[in-house]
Design a protein around this motif. Structure first.
Motif, mmCIF file in Angstrom:
data_model
loop_
_atom_site.group_PDB
_atom_site.id
_atom_site.type_symbol
_atom_site.label_atom_id
_atom_site.label_comp_id
_atom_site.label_asym_id
_atom_site.label_seq_id
_atom_site.Cartn_x
_atom_site.Cartn_y
_atom_site.Cartn_z
ATOM 1 N N ALA C 13 0.839 -1.202 0.000
ATOM 2 C CA ALA C 13 0.000 0.000 0.000
ATOM 3 C C ALA C 13 0.877 1.256 0.000
ATOM 4 O O ALA C 13 0.644 2.196 -0.760
ATOM 5 C CB ALA C 13 -0.913 -0.001 1.223
ATOM 6 N N GLY C 14 1.906 1.260 0.839
ATOM 7 C CA GLY C 14 2.787 2.423 0.909
ATOM 8 C C GLY C 14 3.490 2.672 -0.411
ATOM 9 O O GLY C 14 3.559 3.803 -0.901
ATOM 10 N N MET C 17 1.259 4.181 -3.075
ATOM 11 C CA MET C 17 1.017 5.600 -2.876
ATOM 12 C C MET C 17 2.236 6.445 -3.261
ATOM 13 O O MET C 17 2.093 7.550 -3.751
ATOM 14 C CB MET C 17 0.614 5.897 -1.423
ATOM 15 C CG MET C 17 -0.760 5.399 -1.046
ATOM 16 S SD MET C 17 -1.999 5.547 -2.331
ATOM 17 C CE MET C 17 -2.040 7.314 -2.555
ATOM 18 N N GLN C 27 -1.494 6.094 -11.398
ATOM 19 C CA GLN C 27 -2.467 6.912 -10.674
ATOM 20 C C GLN C 27 -3.821 6.227 -10.467
ATOM 21 O O GLN C 27 -4.378 6.285 -9.375
ATOM 22 C CB GLN C 27 -2.658 8.260 -11.361
ATOM 23 C CG GLN C 27 -1.785 9.326 -10.741
ATOM 24 C CD GLN C 27 -1.661 10.542 -11.619
ATOM 25 O OE1 GLN C 27 -2.449 10.760 -12.526
ATOM 26 N NE2 GLN C 27 -0.644 11.345 -11.353
ATOM 27 N N PRO C 28 -4.360 5.551 -11.500
ATOM 28 C CA PRO C 28 -5.664 4.904 -11.275
ATOM 29 C C PRO C 28 -5.611 3.898 -10.124
ATOM 30 O O PRO C 28 -6.539 3.807 -9.330
ATOM 31 C CB PRO C 28 -5.929 4.188 -12.609
ATOM 32 C CG PRO C 28 -5.137 4.951 -13.607
ATOM 33 C CD PRO C 28 -3.920 5.439 -12.900
ATOM 34 N N ASP C 31 -5.625 5.810 -6.939
ATOM 35 C CA ASP C 31 -6.967 6.351 -6.673
ATOM 36 C C ASP C 31 -7.845 5.312 -6.005
ATOM 37 O O ASP C 31 -8.527 5.582 -5.031
ATOM 38 C CB ASP C 31 -7.629 6.787 -7.992
ATOM 39 C CG ASP C 31 -6.999 8.059 -8.536
ATOM 40 O OD1 ASP C 31 -6.209 8.676 -7.802
ATOM 41 O OD2 ASP C 31 -7.303 8.421 -9.686
ATOM 42 N N ASN C 32 -7.805 4.097 -6.551
ATOM 43 C CA ASN C 32 -8.630 3.033 -5.994
ATOM 44 C C ASN C 32 -8.237 2.699 -4.571
ATOM 45 O O ASN C 32 -9.081 2.549 -3.699
ATOM 46 C CB ASN C 32 -8.493 1.766 -6.844
ATOM 47 C CG ASN C 32 -9.647 1.647 -7.798
ATOM 48 O OD1 ASN C 32 -10.737 2.119 -7.488
ATOM 49 N ND2 ASN C 32 -9.414 1.036 -8.933
ATOM 50 N N LEU C 33 -6.938 2.609 -4.359
ATOM 51 C CA LEU C 33 -6.442 2.259 -3.034
ATOM 52 C C LEU C 33 -6.907 3.290 -2.015
ATOM 53 O O LEU C 33 -7.336 2.963 -0.905
ATOM 54 C CB LEU C 33 -4.914 2.197 -3.052
ATOM 55 C CG LEU C 33 -4.290 1.838 -1.716
ATOM 56 C CD1 LEU C 33 -4.661 0.426 -1.310
ATOM 57 C CD2 LEU C 33 -2.784 1.983 -1.767
ATOM 58 N N GLN C 34 -6.851 4.561 -2.422
ATOM 59 C CA GLN C 34 -7.248 5.615 -1.488
ATOM 60 C C GLN C 34 -8.720 5.517 -1.148
ATOM 61 O O GLN C 34 -9.136 5.785 -0.035
ATOM 62 C CB GLN C 34 -6.928 6.981 -2.077
ATOM 63 C CG GLN C 34 -5.440 7.213 -2.155
ATOM 64 C CD GLN C 34 -5.108 8.526 -2.813
ATOM 65 O OE1 GLN C 34 -5.401 9.564 -2.284
ATOM 66 N NE2 GLN C 34 -4.494 8.465 -3.962
ATOM 67 N N GLU C 35 -9.512 5.095 -2.123
ATOM 68 C CA GLU C 35 -10.931 4.966 -1.842
ATOM 69 C C GLU C 35 -11.187 3.810 -0.870
ATOM 70 O O GLU C 35 -12.006 3.915 0.031
ATOM 71 C CB GLU C 35 -11.705 4.780 -3.140
ATOM 72 C CG GLU C 35 -13.047 5.484 -3.057
ATOM 73 C CD GLU C 35 -13.504 5.971 -4.412
ATOM 74 O OE1 GLU C 35 -14.640 5.663 -4.757
ATOM 75 O OE2 GLU C 35 -12.721 6.628 -5.123
ATOM 76 N N TRP C 36 -10.442 2.742 -1.046
ATOM 77 C CA TRP C 36 -10.568 1.605 -0.129
ATOM 78 C C TRP C 36 -10.213 2.035 1.280
ATOM 79 O O TRP C 36 -10.874 1.683 2.247
ATOM 80 C CB TRP C 36 -9.616 0.476 -0.536
ATOM 81 C CG TRP C 36 -9.992 -0.212 -1.796
ATOM 82 C CD1 TRP C 36 -10.961 0.172 -2.670
ATOM 83 C CD2 TRP C 36 -9.404 -1.394 -2.311
ATOM 84 N NE1 TRP C 36 -11.001 -0.700 -3.708
ATOM 85 C CE2 TRP C 36 -10.057 -1.674 -3.524
ATOM 86 C CE3 TRP C 36 -8.393 -2.247 -1.894
ATOM 87 C CZ2 TRP C 36 -9.728 -2.774 -4.300
ATOM 88 C CZ3 TRP C 36 -8.060 -3.330 -2.652
ATOM 89 C CH2 TRP C 36 -8.727 -3.597 -3.853
ATOM 90 N N TYR C 37 -9.131 2.763 1.336
ATOM 91 C CA TYR C 37 -8.628 3.229 2.627
ATOM 92 C C TYR C 37 -9.688 4.065 3.336
ATOM 93 O O TYR C 37 -9.933 3.934 4.529
ATOM 94 C CB TYR C 37 -7.339 4.008 2.358
ATOM 95 C CG TYR C 37 -7.050 5.165 3.245
ATOM 96 C CD1 TYR C 37 -6.378 4.977 4.445
ATOM 97 C CD2 TYR C 37 -7.417 6.446 2.875
ATOM 98 C CE1 TYR C 37 -6.094 6.045 5.259
ATOM 99 C CE2 TYR C 37 -7.138 7.512 3.676
ATOM 100 C CZ TYR C 37 -6.485 7.309 4.871
ATOM 101 O OH TYR C 37 -6.214 8.366 5.667
ATOM 102 N N MET C 38 -10.349 4.920 2.549
ATOM 103 C CA MET C 38 -11.394 5.785 3.093
ATOM 104 C C MET C 38 -12.542 4.935 3.662
ATOM 105 O O MET C 38 -13.053 5.212 4.739
ATOM 106 C CB MET C 38 -11.904 6.638 1.932
ATOM 107 C CG MET C 38 -12.596 7.890 2.272
ATOM 108 S SD MET C 38 -12.556 8.939 0.782
ATOM 109 C CE MET C 38 -14.105 8.525 0.022
ATOM 110 N N ILE C 39 -12.899 3.896 2.921
ATOM 111 C CA ILE C 39 -14.006 3.035 3.356
ATOM 112 C C ILE C 39 -13.640 2.308 4.650
ATOM 113 O O ILE C 39 -14.397 2.315 5.613
ATOM 114 C CB ILE C 39 -14.350 2.021 2.244
ATOM 115 C CG1 ILE C 39 -14.918 2.759 1.035
ATOM 116 C CG2 ILE C 39 -15.317 0.957 2.751
ATOM 117 C CD1 ILE C 39 -14.949 1.937 -0.226
#
Lengths: 214, 285, 205, 392
Positions: C13-14, C17, C27-28, C31-39
């Motif tokens: 993950a690191g 990013m 980047q895509p 983007d997805n990873l960040q959304e997962w992280y948010m969830i």
């Protein structure tokens, strides 16, 4: 009595309960504090559901226009793992979710910190000392550059602060103190603004409901 | 005498609390008014930058605060909307803080109504999504995927105000009214630096010193700091306007001044007491 | 061994990013990873909610000190959850009303307590006990004066001096703190991504 | 040194310079009011974007609107966007990489379409390295290598010095005092979540503080503002108690969640302070405005307070209201200082070298920039240093 007036009274009474803390801890404060903690915790739970979990997860897993996106099961499962902390036997699984949070956070911070807090600041400090023209600009710029360099010397941990090095660290911490003083002084205003805002609410919204117009 | 002064130095803090309360309540209740001199500086820079935008430009306002910092930031939201709307600049707004949505709406709709500007045509409020920096980065590639609808659930695609705005790069300026994190710094890091868009903003007086470095590096084009910044902007917007609407920030400045004086008075008393105690103890040795 | 998979997730993950910042092609993925992280981080709030309920129920059951206030917390919590789930969170509905009329003013009040605390802290801490403390005192004093109209009425140079302090010594100090702290954060992040720092996962093995 | 190998892929990336392809066409716009029109691959994106730029003649009247058209496979022109004439730039997104796309602009006067501009074409491609961030990538790789090198040195048993940090020498005294007075120790880990690096640093320090409270047998309270922080804190404290052989003394219920709300949390913690009257209070992590609400209340109950944060705006308040304050980077040095673990000391040494690097860059940059005003070659050095420290 309208809902609006009730709302003003609720807000005003709760405010006064909290202000009573300034005198000392008392049942009014305890009441408001406990209510505040409970309501705000509930608020954030609902917000997480309505603003993240539903739109950013559920509606992507099962889009309104139909279809099923299995990839979104991954964050769902990881979220579930997080909650497994509540079940001692399965608590270990929450490490996987934690790892995702921590890893993503660490990755984002590395680039963001290096870019914004380090490189941009170094870049901004690289100036010609004569920039601005007058003798006073020279003095100011020298103070600025010396300040940054000596401030960094203060943050050296693996070398003892003695001799010339210690002198520089001393200059550094002195400058940091001036900066902190300035920062404190600058902030006072903001804090008072907040009190002004609350006082305005009590004076000009709450008192009028009792027929007192200042 | 010395002992009286020394006692003053150890004053119960509740006495200070009472005097502070009076310092704020009395000027407000009496509606004292002191004039505000406009300074050159970050407030003026922001004003000038907005003044230089051509008609029809698109500016994003991000309402990154909540009711607790309203006294400082709401007047800025109002003054900025007034300035942008009178210059026929389109406003796309959103909030990185949940409570920012309704606060932003309050400012935009009130100013919009008074100037005859229409929602969806001249301004829109996209609402709030959690995520801060992450969200901004996503908007860098596609705004509509993050905000398919505005705060009221209306599809964004069909709004005239959003025509030609697909990603952050399509905007001419970003203004963040910020009470902390996420806020201006997030916008600078995730939008300004990455996509090269001018970022300006307003913040509470407390976070202003922290943002100063960004001003000198040019990462921030201008900044309104606290109630004073709001007061400055209000004053500048009012110049040349007939019958300007009443300023919210100007009213509080008098109370501000008195409270400052009280605090400074306390610092002076504290030091006199301290020095006199030191002197007496030094003499006794 | 039980830490191997979590450490791998942290590493991947690191790295994603970091890569997405330098490699536009990734980047895509970022983007997805960040959304997962948010969830995932939003979903965790249920843990806190469960803890809050347990703690207060526990207090009531064992009649711990101040237990009489615990029902207030639980009721407040329940009321927000129920109004939120039943009516939704849009403006002018019960959930929003309760927030606007009760939670928001309480937050604003707590925040405004700072005005009092700033005064008492300044009174007690700003004493000229040595020359360094005096510098702190003087710079605070000048900047405080420079921020209000009254400062320029006393002497019209005060706002200029205050602005100078903000622009030069203050900026230098802020920058030193920022650069230093950035190094600390980068080193800590690196240690985590590469699995050198793992105490956050609990367990040292 | 093995870990350094992980960094090599990054280093390799920096070596790869990609020739920007993608068919740039630039045309003179003819006698239309559009003077020039250019289409090229949008730089530094994941692909799918083409940048269209144009300039308009100043001496002709601006059209009421302009429409950008794109030619599809079958050769039919379709409008894709309305343009703001003075913007001069527009990116067409969601294209297929490698396909050749043609564009033209049609101006409208009073609702009637005029002759379109000359057409230009380009294709989009994916970039593998962000051209404006290469300098930063190199810096990051160098810093990482330096830090890993010293961590490695530390592990190999190299003696590493660490200077005294006042706030941290007081930790033991503070915990000891709490034990003597029979009052608890309160640990506040800031208000941010686990993805925040200061929170992580705080958790590591919590582990050390918990070892002390376990040894001394004083109780430890950890109210948190985030659920994840709560569960991590529980794990860490449990581990510390286990480590010193006092698992029985670990109380999970003394580490609890208050609320996610900043000021709700402050109100709750203030309540804990006045009711539990802790003898020692630690405030380490990310703090915002609540810093002084907590510190002044803590002060009023007579606790020894040790605070630390990297938030520049909150440090002054901690200095004014606490007995000891860890300033900025000192917070991150704390875990190394308290544990004296060689790898952490090594990491600290690496950070110092990284700062030295930045100091040299600053001094060199300032000197050459100053000299450069009189002597041209020096300014080239300054410009070079400015370039490598700027990031797009």
């Amino acid at each position: 009595m309208s809902w609006e007036v009730i709302g003003i009274w609720l807000g005003a009474l709760l405010s006064l309960c909290l202000y009573s803390f300034l005198y000392k801890d008392n049942p009014f404060y305890k009441f408001a504090e406990h209510l505040f903690v409970g309501m705000s915790a509930g608020y954030w739970v609902i917000y997480a559901i309505m603003n993240v979990l539903v739109p950013n997860w559920w509606q992507k897993l099962v889009p309104l226009e139909g279809g099923f996106q299995p990839i979104w099961l991954v964050p769902g499962v990881l979220s579930l793992f997080m909650l497994f902390r509540l079940i001692p036997k399965l608590a270990g699984l929450s490490r996987l979710s934690l790892a995702l949070i921590v890893g993503t956070g660490a990755g984002i911070s590395i680039t963001a910190m290096l870019q914004t807090r380090a490189l941009a600041q170094v870049n901004g400090t690289i100036i010609a000392l004569g920039q601005g023209g007058g003798w006073f600009d020279w003095v100011s710029n020298i103070i600025m550059v010396t300040g940054v360099v000596c401030g960094l010397v203060y943050f050296f941990f693996s070398k003892s602060h003695t001799g010339v090095f210690g002198g520089a660290a001393n200059v550094g911490i002195t400058l940091l103190m001036v900066a902190f003083g300035a920062s404190f002084g600058y902030t006072v205003m903001a804090r008072i603004s907040l009190l002004i805002g609350q006082t305005q609410f009590l004076l000009f919204e709450w008192l009028p409901t009792m027929g007192i117009h200042l | 005498m010395a002992t009286f002064i020394e006692k003053l130095g150890n004053l119960d803090r509740r006495v200070i609390f009472v005097l502070m309360a009076l310092a704020v309540i009395i000027p407000l209740a009496l509606r004292m008014n002191l004039p505000i001199p406009i300074d050159k500086g970050p407030s003026k820079n922001l004003f000038d930058a907005i003044d230089a935008l051509p008609e029809g430009s698109r500016v994003l306002i991000s309402f990154d605060y909540d009711p607790s910092t309203m006294p400082e930031l709401q007047p800025m939201a109002v003054a900025l909307s007034q300035h942008l709307m009178t210059r026929d600049i389109r406003i796309v707004s959103l909030a990185l803080w949940p409570m920012g949505v309704s606060l932003g709406n309050e400012a935009l709709s009130a100013v919009g109504d008074s100037l005859g500007k229409e929602e969806y045509v001249d301004w829109v409020n996209l609402g709030y999504k959690i995520g801060g920096g992450v969200l901004i980065v996503r908007m860098g590639s596609d705004i509509q995927s993050v905000f398919p609808t505005d705060y009221g659930g209306n599809p964004v695609d069909e709004m005239p105000v959003m025509q030609g705005v697909n990603k952050l790069g399509d905007l001419d300026m970003i203004i963040s009214l910020s009470a902390g994190d996420p806020g201006i710094e997030t916008w600078i890091m995730m939008a300004g630096d990455r996509y090269n868009i001018a970022v300006g903003g307003g913040c509470t007086a407390v976070s202003a010193p922290q943002l100063y470095p960004y001003l000198s590096t040019g990462q921030l084009i201008g900044l309104l700091g606290g109630l004073k910044g709001a007061g400055d902007y209000e004053t500048m917007v009012r110049i040349g306007v007939e019958n300007p609407p009443p300023g919210i920030a100007i009213a509080g400045m008098a109370a501000q001044s008195v409270a400052h004086l009280v605090i400074m008075l306390f610092i002076i008393i504290g030091n006199i007491a301290y020095l006199s105690e030191k002197k007496r103890k030094g003499g006794a040795k | 061994m039980r830490l191997v998979i979590p450490l791998m997730i942290t590493f991947v993950a690191g790295m994603i990013m970091i890569l997405q910042f330098f490699v536009p092609a990734t980047q895509p993925m970022g983007d997805n990873l960040q959304e997962w992280y948010m969830i995932v981080s939003s979903a965790a709030i249920f843990l806190g909610a469960a803890n809050l309920i347990t703690v207060h129920v526990h207090k009531i059951r064992f009649k711990a000190r101040n237990w009489k206030y615990s029902p207030i917390t639980l009721i407040g919590f329940a009321v927000m959850i129920i109004t939120g789930l039943v009516f939704g969170i849009e403006a002018d509905l019960p959930f929003d009303y309760l927030f606007q009329q009760m939670v928001a003013p309480m937050a604003a009040t707590m925040f405004s307590l700072l005005a009092f605390f700033v005064a008492s802290a300044a009174f007690r801490a700003f004493r000229a006990s040595n020359w360094r403390a005096s510098l702190l005192l003087v710079s605070a004093f000048v900047v405080m004066l420079g921020r209000v109209p009254i400062g320029s009425m006393i002497w019209n140079k005060i706002p200029i001096i205050s602005e100078w302090i903000m622009q030069y010594p203050n900026m230098a100090g802020q920058r030193a703190v920022m650069i230093g702290a950035a190094m600390g954060m980068i080193a800590t992040s690196l240690r985590m991504i590469f699995g050198i720092e793992r105490s956050y996962l609990g367990g040292a093995d | 040194m093995k870990r350094a190998l992980f960094v090599l892929p990054l280093l390799a990336l920096t070596g790869v310079l990609f020739a920007q392809s993608g068919g740039i066409t630039s045309m003179d716009g003819g006698d239309c009011f559009i003077e020039s029109l250019t289409a090229e691959d949008a730089p530094n994106d994941a692909g799918g974007g083409v940048d269209i730029t144009w300039t308009v003649a100043l001496d002709t009247a601006l059209p009421d609107s302009m429409v950008l058209e794109r030619k599809d496979d079958s050769g039919i022109w379709a409008a894709i966007s309305t343009l703001n004439p003075i913007n001069g730039r527009k990116t067409d997104n969601e294209l297929e990489n490698g396909m050749e796309y043609s564009y033209r602009i049609v101006p409208f006067y009073a609702g009637t379409a005029q002759d379109p501009s000359i057409e230009v074409s380009a294709s989009s491609s994916t970039q593998w390295i962000h051209s404006g961030r290469i300098g930063m990538l190199i810096t990051l790789v160098v810093i990482s290598l330096v830090i890993f090198y010293y961590i490695d040195q530390g592990k190999r048993g190299k003696e590493l010095y660490i200077r005294r940090i006042a706030g941290l020498t007081a930790v033991e005294d503070a915990v000891g005092r709490a034990t003597e007075m029979g009052r608890p120790v309160l640990y506040i880990p800031g208000i941010m979540d686990m993805d925040n690096i200061q929170t992580i640093a705080s958790m590591v320090i919590l582990g050390r503080v918990a070892i002390k409270t376990a040894e001394y047998g004083s109780s430890l309270l950890v109210p948190t503002c985030r659920s994840v922080v709560m569960s991590v804190a529980q794990e860490i404290v449990k581990e510390s108690y286990l480590q010193v052989g006092r698992p029985d003394a670990y109380k999970r219920e003394s580490i609890n969640y208050i609320t996610d709300d900043q000021f709700g949390y402050a109100a709750g913690v203030d309540g804990i302070m006045v009711r539990e009257k802790p003898a020692a209070i630690f405030m380490l992590g990310t703090f915002y405005a609540e810093s002084l609400i907590l510190a002044e209340t803590g002060r009023s109950v007579g606790a020894i307070q040790i605070a630390g944060t990297a938030m520049p705006s909150q440090i002054p308040f901690f200095i004014a209201a606490c007995d000891y304050t860890l300033i900025g980077e000192e917070l991150f040095a704390a875990s190394a200082y308290l544990s004296r673990e060689p790898k952490l000391l090594g990491s600290l040494r690496g950070q110092d070298i990284a700062k030295l690097f930045f100091m040299i860059v600053i001094v060199l940059g300032v000197l050459t920039a100053t000299l450069g005003e009189a002597w041209e070659p020096a300014s080239k050095v300054a410009v070079f240093l400015k370039t490598i420290t700027s990031v797009e």
